[in-house]
Design an enzyme around this catalytic site. Structure first.
Site, short mmCIF file in Angstrom:
data_model
loop_
_atom_site.label_atom_id
_atom_site.label_comp_id
_atom_site.label_asym_id
_atom_site.label_seq_id
_atom_site.Cartn_x
_atom_site.Cartn_y
_atom_site.Cartn_z
N LYS A 78 69.07 70.49 60.45
CA LYS A 78 68.37 69.22 60.24
C LYS A 78 69.32 68.22 59.61
O LYS A 78 70.07 68.56 58.69
CB LYS A 78 67.16 69.46 59.32
N SER A 159 58.41 66.34 59.35
CA SER A 159 59.56 65.54 59.69
C SER A 159 60.66 66.29 60.42
O SER A 159 61.53 65.68 61.02
CB SER A 159 60.15 64.95 58.40
N SER A 183 56.67 69.68 56.29
CA SER A 183 57.62 69.33 57.36
C SER A 183 58.29 70.48 58.08
O SER A 183 59.03 70.25 59.04
CB SER A 183 58.71 68.42 56.81
N1 GLN Z 1 54.40 64.55 56.39
C1 GLN Z 1 54.61 64.55 54.97
C2 GLN Z 1 55.14 63.22 54.53
O1 GLN Z 1 55.19 62.37 55.35
C3 GLN Z 1 55.53 65.65 54.59
C4 GLN Z 1 56.93 65.37 54.91
C5 GLN Z 1 57.85 66.46 54.52
O2 GLN Z 1 57.41 67.58 54.26
N2 GLN Z 1 59.12 66.13 54.44
O3 GLN Z 1 55.48 63.01 53.43
#
Ligand code: GLN
Length: 495
Positions: A78, A159, A183
């Site tokens: 990532k 994400s 995410s």
């Molecule tokens: N979808 C969540 C957010 O937008 C979690 C994102 C994540 O875990 N990096 O914050």
């Protein structure tokens, strides 16, 4: 023989050991798969030269008999993990062109274990999102299609959408992710892959671009539970450079992995039964309980009474920490600089151009929540709620060993859907955020398809430091579900 890109990590390791193929061949197969799947936009930066060099070195190590846990295994990283000499963007324009002079501890651990890096995967900007539609480098496309609406491109979750899409599309045998509020688990569920977020503190955060420091945790994607155990084992470990990394030995999760869950008590939190949850998800959850019962576990009803406050608390705490973490991007030290009339003007122009809308929204929410006069009302309150949520889990674990829930309240949706209202997007995380606030390990295992032919995941949440139980329950679900479906484009390519 199975196509090299369709192997599991465990099988690929066996094949390498038996000299059925070399790490170079395995890597080349993945490089060409990536080249023919660029339409998914899963990678921001491809690193074929590094991959081939690492693969050749791995082959040499294997010939001399000294191999690491993941020696010769091609993985994707990532683009939130700093990689020495390789552009690291966090999906943001503000970091475009930033080439770290250091290696994150997680990637360093993976390389020390012999992993081969195919490239850096796309993600929501600064890991803020649930759909991989906030990246400066464009949307990532899920290789799965809704069979009733095959014309629409679907989101891969977020994400870590580039990582989930790459693993699902057979472009990498495994991938790293980070999970702040879901995410890893949510994109795993959306792409029919396995995703694990360990206990907060298992993996070092050093060299990982920070979003919300008290929540961010690295983890892994792969196509089997065993493979995620191998990945995590290679990534985790105490790191003196990160004061929140725990002084705990990394267990040999893959060796201890088994599906003997007899006598385990599995809690079903009643607050996770949402009104309006799709019937397919409700049914799959029930099916999951049946599978675990058949394997000798006992299902118990538990209550996590503060669940409904988890999302509101998260969306104060995460933006607050983000607003502070992102203050460092000022045009002076990293990536983008947009000149202005004076220093202040340069800061303003750089940040105005460098950050996307979602990131700006969170910086504003976070700055507001931390500002004098509001700090006690919002930030301190949210921290208190966080404590109550963590205590809910502690109490529930007096009655059970782990929890079973759906991973997400829907299957993958079309790109563009839910974009009109950020709250709708935030609701994706209802089932994943509570465990993040409590720092607990969680995993998503693909367990079935919905009526549109899209994968659905079940989530297992464990006690702190008890990844083994989470993995073993995951293994049991995997064995019962026999999830063998593949995205249509993968099936077509293999034909
Ligand atoms: N979808 C969540 C957010 O937008 C979690 C994102 C994540 O875990 N990096 O914050």
């Amino acid at each position: 023989m199975t196509k090299l890109t369709h192997l599991t990590i465990a099988k690929a390791l066996k094949g390498l050991k038996n000299k059925d193929f070399t790490a170079k061949e395995l890597t080349e197969a993945h490089i060409s798969a990536i080249e023919t799947s660029r339409s998914l936009n899963a990678f921001i930066t491809e690193t074929p030269d590094i991959a081939l060099k690492q693969a050749e070195e791995s082959d040499k190590r294997r010939a001399s008999g000294t191999t690491g846990l993941l020696d010769g295994i091609p993985i994707a990283v990532k683009d939130l993990f700093c990689t020495k000499g390789v552009q690291t963007t966090a999906g943001s324009h503000i970091l475009e062109g930033f080439i770290p002079t250091y290696e994150s501890t997680v990637t360093a651990n993976l390389f020390d274990n012999g992993a081969v890096m195919l490239g850096k995967t796309n993600l929501d900007e600064f890991a803020m999102g649930s759909s991989n539609t906030t990246s400066y480098f464009g949307n990532v496309i899920n290789p799965w299609k809704n069979q009733n609406k095959p014309e629409a491109d679907l989101v891969p979750g977020g994400s870590s959408g580039g990582s989930s899409s790459a693993v699902a599309a057979r472009l990498a045998l495994g991938a790293t992710g980070t999970d702040t509020g879901g995410s890893i688990r949510q994109p795993a569920a959306f792409t029919g892959t396995v995703g694990i977020k360990p206990t907060y503190g298992r993996c070092s955060r050093w060299g990982t671009v920070a979003f919300s420091s008290s929540l961010d945790q690295a983890g892994a994607f792969a196509r089997t539970v065993e493979d995620t155990a191998l990945m995590l084992q290679a990534m985790a470990g105490h790191d003196p450079k990160d004061s929140t990394s725990a002084q705990k030995d990394v267990p040999d999760w893959s060796a201890a992995l088994n599906d003997d869950i007899k006598g385990l008590k599995i809690g079903i939190p009643k607050e996770y039964r949402l009104d309006g949850m799709p019937e397919d998800i409700e049914k799959l959850w029930q099916q999951g309980m049946e599978w675990l019962k058949e394997s000798g576990a006992e299902i118990v009803d538990v209550s996590l009474p503060h669940t409904k406050y988890a999302l509101p608390a998260y969306y104060i705490i995460a933006p607050a920490e983000a607003s502070s973490n992102l203050a460092r991007y000022d045009g002076v030290r990293y990536g983008l600089r947009v000149e202005g009339e004076d220093l202040q003007g340069m800061y303003e122009n750089t940040r105005a151009e460098g950050f996307g809308d979602e990131v700006k929204r969170r910086i504003m929410i976070g700055t507001y929540a931390l500002s004098a006069g509001y700090y006690d009302a919002y930030y301190i309150k949210a921290q208190k709620v966080r404590r109550l949520i963590a205590e809910d889990f502690t109490k529930a674990y007096e009655q059970c060993d782990a929890l079973l829930t759906p991973t997400a309240p829907s299957a993958a949706f079309a790109i563009g859907e839910k974009e009109d209202d950020p709250i709708k997007m935030y609701l994706n995380d209802v089932f994943t955020v509570p465990a993040s606030l409590a720092g607990l390990p969680g995993m998503s295992v693909p367990a079935g398809l919905d009526h549109d032919g899209l994968p659905l995941g079940l989530q297992i949440i464990g006690k702190a430091w008890d990844e083994q139980t989470v993995l073993n329950i995951g293994k049991t679900i995997e064995k019962s579900a026999q999830f063998a479906a593949m995205p249509q484009m993968v099936v077509q390519k293999a034909a």
